[in-house]
Design a protein around this motif. Structure first.
Motif, PDB file in Angstrom:
ATOM      1  N   UNK A   1       7.284   4.158   4.440  1.00 15.71           N
ATOM      2  CA  UNK A   1       7.883   4.397   3.219  1.00 15.71           C
ATOM      3  C   UNK A   1       8.846   2.653   3.487  1.00 15.71           C
ATOM      4  N   UNK A   2       9.266   2.535   4.100  1.00 20.39           N
ATOM      5  CA  UNK A   2      10.320   1.401   4.695  1.00 20.39           C
ATOM      6  C   UNK A   2       9.606   0.316   5.831  1.00 20.39           C
TER       7      UNK A   2
ATOM      8  N   UNK B   1      -4.218   1.440   8.339  1.00 14.21           N
ATOM      9  CA  UNK B   1      -5.390  -0.024   8.154  1.00 14.21           C
ATOM     10  C   UNK B   1      -5.653   0.170   8.784  1.00 14.21           C
ATOM     11  N   UNK B   2      -6.898  -0.331   9.080  1.00 14.22           N
ATOM     12  CA  UNK B   2      -7.786  -0.282  10.668  1.00 14.22           C
ATOM     13  C   UNK B   2      -8.283  -1.942  10.509  1.00 14.22           C
ATOM     14  N   UNK B   3      -8.297  -2.006  11.916  1.00 18.31           N
ATOM     15  CA  UNK B   3      -8.461  -3.838  12.189  1.00 18.31           C
ATOM     16  C   UNK B   3      -9.002  -3.860  13.566  1.00 18.31           C
ATOM     17  N   UNK B   4     -10.415  -4.136  13.745  1.00 17.79           N
ATOM     18  CA  UNK B   4     -10.721  -4.219  15.047  1.00 17.79           C
ATOM     19  C   UNK B   4     -10.342  -6.048  15.685  1.00 17.79           C
TER      20      UNK B   4
ATOM     21  N   UNK C   1       0.557  -0.833  -0.567  1.00 21.53           N
ATOM     22  CA  UNK C   1       0.270  -0.241  -0.130  1.00 21.53           C
ATOM     23  C   UNK C   1       0.703   1.630  -0.034  1.00 21.53           C
ATOM     24  N   UNK C   2       0.334   2.279  -0.287  1.00 24.05           N
ATOM     25  CA  UNK C   2       0.682   3.483  -0.445  1.00 24.05           C
ATOM     26  C   UNK C   2       1.622   4.314   1.161  1.00 24.05           C
TER      27      UNK C   2
END
Length: 151
Positions: free
Chosen positions: A111-112, A96-99, A90-91
């Motif tokens: 970037x890394x 990123x969201x996770x429940x 991904x850029x």
């Protein structure tokens, strides 16, 4: 396109026919056996082919330009052409969201690697393991890939 154009009706009908009927249409329109892909793939390719035959495909100069751009990207190497240039990452800056068990976890793509709770991580799997205390494919855990490994 006019209001009596049969093409929109043919496209809409793709959603209602059975999968064997889709495969039969594939044989008619492409002159080959359908690939072993899912229904959604068959529908989208058939929709494109129906429109291509009715309204014309890409102009030859557009096809040549796309081929040149592809060769510039992969040097004509067929193996490289099957690999995403960005490796599916991904850029940077993407969140990123996770429940998990009632707790929302937010990971920021850097970037890394990744940042979670103010700490840098090289992999999503390491973050998923820290969250769940079990081994997970991080891409699957965060919904970036299905369980079969496809994006």
């Amino acid at each position: 396109m006019t209001t009596h154009d049969p093409i929109p009706a043919r496209l809409a009908a793709l959603k209602t026919v059975t999968t064997p009927e889709l495969k039969a249409q594939w044989r008619d329109l492409f002159g080959s056996e359908p690939p072993p892909f899912n229904r959604r793939y068959l529908e989208s390719r058939l929709a494109y082919r129906i429109q291509e035959l009715a309204y014309g495909g890409l102009k030859p100069e557009t096809v040549r330009r796309l081929e040149r751009l592809g060769e510039d990207l992969d040097g004509g190497d067929r193996k490289k052409s099957r690999v995403r240039a960005d490796h599916g990452m991904p850029i940077a800056g993407t969140r990123l969201i996770r429940e998990w068990q009632g707790v929302e976890h937010v990971v920021t793509v850097t970037t890394d690697g990744f940042d979670w709770q103010g700490r840098p991580y090289k992999s999503l799997s390491a973050i998923a393991r820290a969250i769940t205390a079990t081994r997970w494919n991080g891409w699957v855990f965060f919904g970036l890939r299905n369980r079969r490994g496809r994006s």
